[in-house]
Design a protein around this motif. Structure first.
Motif, mmCIF file in Angstrom:
data_model
loop_
_atom_site.group_PDB
_atom_site.id
_atom_site.type_symbol
_atom_site.label_atom_id
_atom_site.label_comp_id
_atom_site.label_asym_id
_atom_site.label_seq_id
_atom_site.Cartn_x
_atom_site.Cartn_y
_atom_site.Cartn_z
ATOM 1 N N TYR A 439 -6.752 23.697 -5.022
ATOM 2 C CA TYR A 439 -6.825 23.259 -3.497
ATOM 3 C C TYR A 439 -8.259 22.637 -3.108
ATOM 4 C CZ TYR A 439 -2.226 25.135 -2.263
ATOM 5 O OH TYR A 439 -0.777 25.100 -1.957
ATOM 6 N N GLY A 440 -9.028 22.979 -3.923
ATOM 7 C CA GLY A 440 -10.530 22.628 -3.555
ATOM 8 C C GLY A 440 -11.118 23.485 -2.570
ATOM 9 N N ARG A 441 -10.836 24.616 -2.539
ATOM 10 C CA ARG A 441 -11.218 25.679 -1.112
ATOM 11 C C ARG A 441 -12.425 26.240 -1.935
ATOM 12 N NH1 ARG A 441 -5.441 27.593 -0.048
ATOM 13 N NH2 ARG A 441 -6.025 29.085 -1.572
ATOM 14 N N ASN A 442 -13.692 26.469 -1.120
ATOM 15 C CA ASN A 442 -14.734 27.407 -1.338
ATOM 16 C C ASN A 442 -14.498 28.728 -1.178
ATOM 17 O OD1 ASN A 442 -16.357 25.125 -2.043
ATOM 18 N ND2 ASN A 442 -17.169 24.721 0.255
ATOM 19 N N LEU A 443 -14.839 29.518 -2.043
ATOM 20 C CA LEU A 443 -14.679 31.042 -1.845
ATOM 21 C C LEU A 443 -16.157 31.875 -1.930
ATOM 22 C CD1 LEU A 443 -13.032 33.460 -1.836
ATOM 23 C CD2 LEU A 443 -12.732 33.329 -4.332
ATOM 24 N N LYS A 444 -16.729 32.233 -0.735
ATOM 25 C CA LYS A 444 -18.060 32.929 -0.561
ATOM 26 C C LYS A 444 -19.051 32.188 -1.394
ATOM 27 C CE LYS A 444 -16.351 37.651 -0.059
ATOM 28 N NZ LYS A 444 -16.432 39.029 -0.691
ATOM 29 N N GLU A 445 -19.697 32.657 -2.427
ATOM 30 C CA GLU A 445 -20.804 31.638 -3.038
ATOM 31 C C GLU A 445 -20.254 30.867 -4.208
ATOM 32 O OE1 GLU A 445 -20.784 35.677 -5.228
ATOM 33 O OE2 GLU A 445 -20.466 35.051 -3.315
ATOM 34 N N LYS A 446 -18.711 30.832 -4.182
ATOM 35 C CA LYS A 446 -18.255 29.916 -5.399
ATOM 36 C C LYS A 446 -17.830 28.633 -4.624
ATOM 37 C CE LYS A 446 -18.022 32.529 -9.056
ATOM 38 N NZ LYS A 446 -18.952 31.868 -10.233
ATOM 39 N N GLU A 447 -18.297 27.514 -5.063
ATOM 40 C CA GLU A 447 -18.105 26.186 -4.414
ATOM 41 C C GLU A 447 -17.123 25.263 -5.317
ATOM 42 O OE1 GLU A 447 -19.391 24.802 -1.653
ATOM 43 O OE2 GLU A 447 -21.233 26.311 -1.465
ATOM 44 N N PHE A 448 -15.920 25.018 -4.513
ATOM 45 C CA PHE A 448 -14.973 24.617 -5.311
ATOM 46 C C PHE A 448 -14.333 23.303 -4.465
ATOM 47 C CE2 PHE A 448 -13.561 29.103 -6.850
ATOM 48 C CZ PHE A 448 -14.370 28.785 -8.186
ATOM 49 N N GLY A 449 -15.144 22.873 -3.513
ATOM 50 C CA GLY A 449 -14.742 21.846 -2.507
ATOM 51 C C GLY A 449 -14.773 20.309 -3.363
ATOM 52 N N GLY A 450 -15.554 20.208 -4.260
ATOM 53 C CA GLY A 450 -15.589 19.127 -5.229
ATOM 54 C C GLY A 450 -14.447 19.111 -6.160
ATOM 55 N N MET A 451 -13.491 19.877 -6.302
ATOM 56 C CA MET A 451 -12.687 19.976 -7.176
ATOM 57 C C MET A 451 -11.412 19.105 -6.959
ATOM 58 S SD MET A 451 -12.632 23.389 -9.378
ATOM 59 C CE MET A 451 -14.135 23.690 -10.634
ATOM 60 N N TYR A 452 -10.848 18.272 -8.036
ATOM 61 C CA TYR A 452 -9.652 17.537 -7.745
ATOM 62 C C TYR A 452 -8.477 17.991 -8.929
ATOM 63 C CZ TYR A 452 -12.227 14.339 -4.924
ATOM 64 O OH TYR A 452 -13.144 13.856 -4.020
ATOM 65 N N CYS A 453 -7.335 17.860 -8.358
ATOM 66 C CA CYS A 453 -6.136 18.235 -9.431
ATOM 67 C C CYS A 453 -5.398 16.856 -9.720
ATOM 68 C CB CYS A 453 -5.311 19.122 -8.698
ATOM 69 S SG CYS A 453 -4.060 19.531 -9.684
ATOM 70 N N ALA A 454 -5.452 16.583 -11.085
ATOM 71 C CA ALA A 454 -4.508 15.627 -11.490
ATOM 72 C C ALA A 454 -3.343 16.071 -12.174
ATOM 73 C CB ALA A 454 -5.252 14.731 -12.607
#
Length: 559
Positions: A439-454
């Motif tokens: 989903y590209g959601r951040n989790l505390k200090e884990k940054e996932f906002g820049g992730m994409y799903c193909a």
């Protein structure tokens, strides 16, 4: 005629060796160093005898009224009630006579404070500075410093020696944190907030060396007769002796010190507050340093309040950190305030971000004929008929603006990953990282906002998917890929990968990296042309980018 310390005695003799124990000799031809060594090597009985002999020799030439005629073995401990100040019952108090006499020449307790109670977290970067230049680097580890030159944990004094200034013997004044605070300055700050027991204070007045009712300093172990320091009454609040007050006054000018400035001191910014808020550089390990820190100066400190040169801004594409002042110094950008919305460090990152958004908004795309031929060949090999085969691929990013319409599709992608992988748990609450990555959601200090799903879909059903993140033009990582078990071996992921690779080429990305388990490594290398990344190159990438790290995997890469 006056009583002086061995160090002062050496200075009076005109020597600057700073080793008085090696140069001061008794009439029997032995140096103070010899006496100390013999005492250390002797057992308890012989040690007490030697001490009495030494004391008698000294008393013959200079006898104090306090110790004269008193046998140390016949002293008794007398406990009486203490007069205490209204402010601090344990510190600012009058202390009665004790059994033994002690006078503080140097407060050895002071500098130990900086290594206690986790005030400085392990990994805090430290440096030894002289005349505005850093001579040695390391980081705080336990009750010592991990030195980069010898790769071992050593004491501050040894750290000073490794920097080439063993004779200086002032390590705490010259060792600085990454925000320009010396260990001495930090120790003084801690001494003003720490609670000490009067049992740690001296038994003799620091002025007259006499016994009696003593007023204890709240910052050091020294104690005084109130008459000797010209006080008419007991202070009601915290009280500091002249030694401590002098040190406090000197530290007011610390921010002008060239060493502090070279270490990163910013005028007007309280370094102790920065450390309390953990706004300092932390080194995790020597081999695996975290990827945070300014991409231009490599320093990890930042300012949390206001807007200024040490304000940190993060690129919304490559996720690198930059000091506002460093951007200006390198003539990259001149920011006068924090920008609203997305911010990019360079035109390349901005172009990549626009291309990714366009790919997401474009929705489903038909597979090229060449890839459709691959799928048809696979079907023929498995004796399956190719009827109404509608194969498409697309890119998702779980932005809130259009999350509702793609939520069912992202949910299906999560189920495909869970079909092949156990949950990737993180933190004390064991939260699964897979949905956050998809989903590209951040989790505390884990940054996932820049992730994409193909994903690749067959007749509108997702059968294969991959998560990727583009760190500017340098590298794209593909941390997770999966195919439905019912659709394995039919060439779906092969088609998805080639679509992704062609897309990465259009973006201008130089390298693809991914973690591979032992059983899949040969497949990636033989079928897709990947190779194992050298550890040195991997370490360099991890210092610059927050790459995912999975235990038990090898990192592969492909140009």
């Amino acid at each position: 005629m006056q009583v002086v310390t061995p160090n002062q005695f050496e200075l009076h003799a005109g020597s600057l060796n700073k080793r008085p124990a090696d140069y001061i000799y008794l009439e029997n031809g032995k140096s103070l160093r010899n006496i100390i060594s013999e005492c250390n090597n002797a057992n308890l009985k012989s040690r007490s005898i030697e001490c009495r002999i030494s004391c008698s020799q000294v008393e013959a030439s200079h006898t104090t009224p306090i110790e004269k005629g008193v046998d140390a073995n016949k002293r008794s401990v007398e406990v009486v009630s203490l007069q205490k100040s209204s402010y601090n019952a344990s510190n600012s108090s009058l202390q009665s006579t004790k059994s033994q006499g002690k006078i503080t020449r140097k407060d050895l307790r002071l500098h130990k404070l900086v290594f206690q109670n986790d005030f400085l977290p392990d990994g805090t970067e430290l440096g030894y500075y002289v005349q505005g230049k850093k001579l040695l680097s390391g980081y705080k580890q336990g009750f010592g410093i991990f030195c980069y030159c010898c790769k071992t944990e050593i004491s501050p004094s040894q750290f000073e020696a490794h920097a080439g200034f063993a004779s200086r013997r002032k390590p705490y004044l010259n060792i600085y944190t990454s925000n320009g605070a010396s260990l001495h300055e930090l120790s003084l700050t801690l001494s003003r907030t720490s609670q000490f027991s009067t049992d740690e204070n001296d038994d003799l007045c620091s002025v007259c060396h006499g016994l009696g009712n003593l007023l204890c300093c709240d910052g050091c172990p020294r104690a005084f007769h109130i008459e000797c320091i010209s006080l008419t009454s007991i202070p009601q609040n915290k009280w500091y002796c002249n030694y401590c007050e002098d040190m406090f006054q000197k530290e007011k000018f610390a921010e002008r010190n060239p060493n502090a400035i070279a270490a990163g001191r910013v005028p007007g910014v309280d370094p102790v507050e920065q450390i309390t808020n953990r706004c300092i550089r932390i080194v995790k390990t020597l081999d695996s340093q975290d990827s945070s820190g300014c991409a231009l100066c490599r320093v990890h400190d930042f300012c949390k309040s206001g807007f200024g040169p040490r304000t940190v801004i993060i690129c919304d594409q490559c996720e690198k950190e930059f000091h506002v002042g460093c951007l200006k110094g390198h003539k990259m950008q001149y920011l006068k305030e924090l920008p609203v919305g997305d911010w990019f460090c360079c035109p390349d990152c901005e172009g990549i971000n626009c291309a990714l958004k366009e790919a997401v908004e474009a929705g489903e795309k038909k597979l090229p004929d060449s890839l459709m031929d691959v799928l048809k060949k696979k079907f023929i090999e498995k004796d399956s008929s190719v009827i109404n085969l509608d194969v498409t691929w697309r890119v998702f990013n779980g932005r809130k603006s259009y999350l509702d319409e793609i939520r069912p599709l992202l949910s299906k992608a999560v189920s495909v990953f869970h079909e092949q992988f156990d949950p990737i748990c993180y933190g004390e609450h064991k939260q699964d990282l897979i949905p956050h990555m998809v989903y590209g959601r951040n989790l505390k200090e884990k940054e996932f906002g820049g992730m994409y799903c193909a994903v690749i879909s067959v007749n509108s059903t997702i059968v294969s998917c991959a998560v990727f993140r583009v760190f500017g033009k340098d590298v794209v990582e593909v941390p997770l890929v999966a195919t439905c078990k019912d659709c394995e071996g039919k060439g779906y992921f092969q088609c998805l990968y080639f679509c992704m690779e062609r897309f990465f080429e259009e973006l201008g990305v130089k390298n693809i990296v991914l973690p591979a388990a032992e059983e899949t490594g040969s497949l990636w290398m033989n079928k897709f042309g990947f190779s194992v990344m050298l550890q040195e190159k991997l370490n360099d990438l991890r210092r610059r980018y927050a790459l995912m790290n999975f235990a038990g995997t090898s990192v592969l890469h492909k140009l």
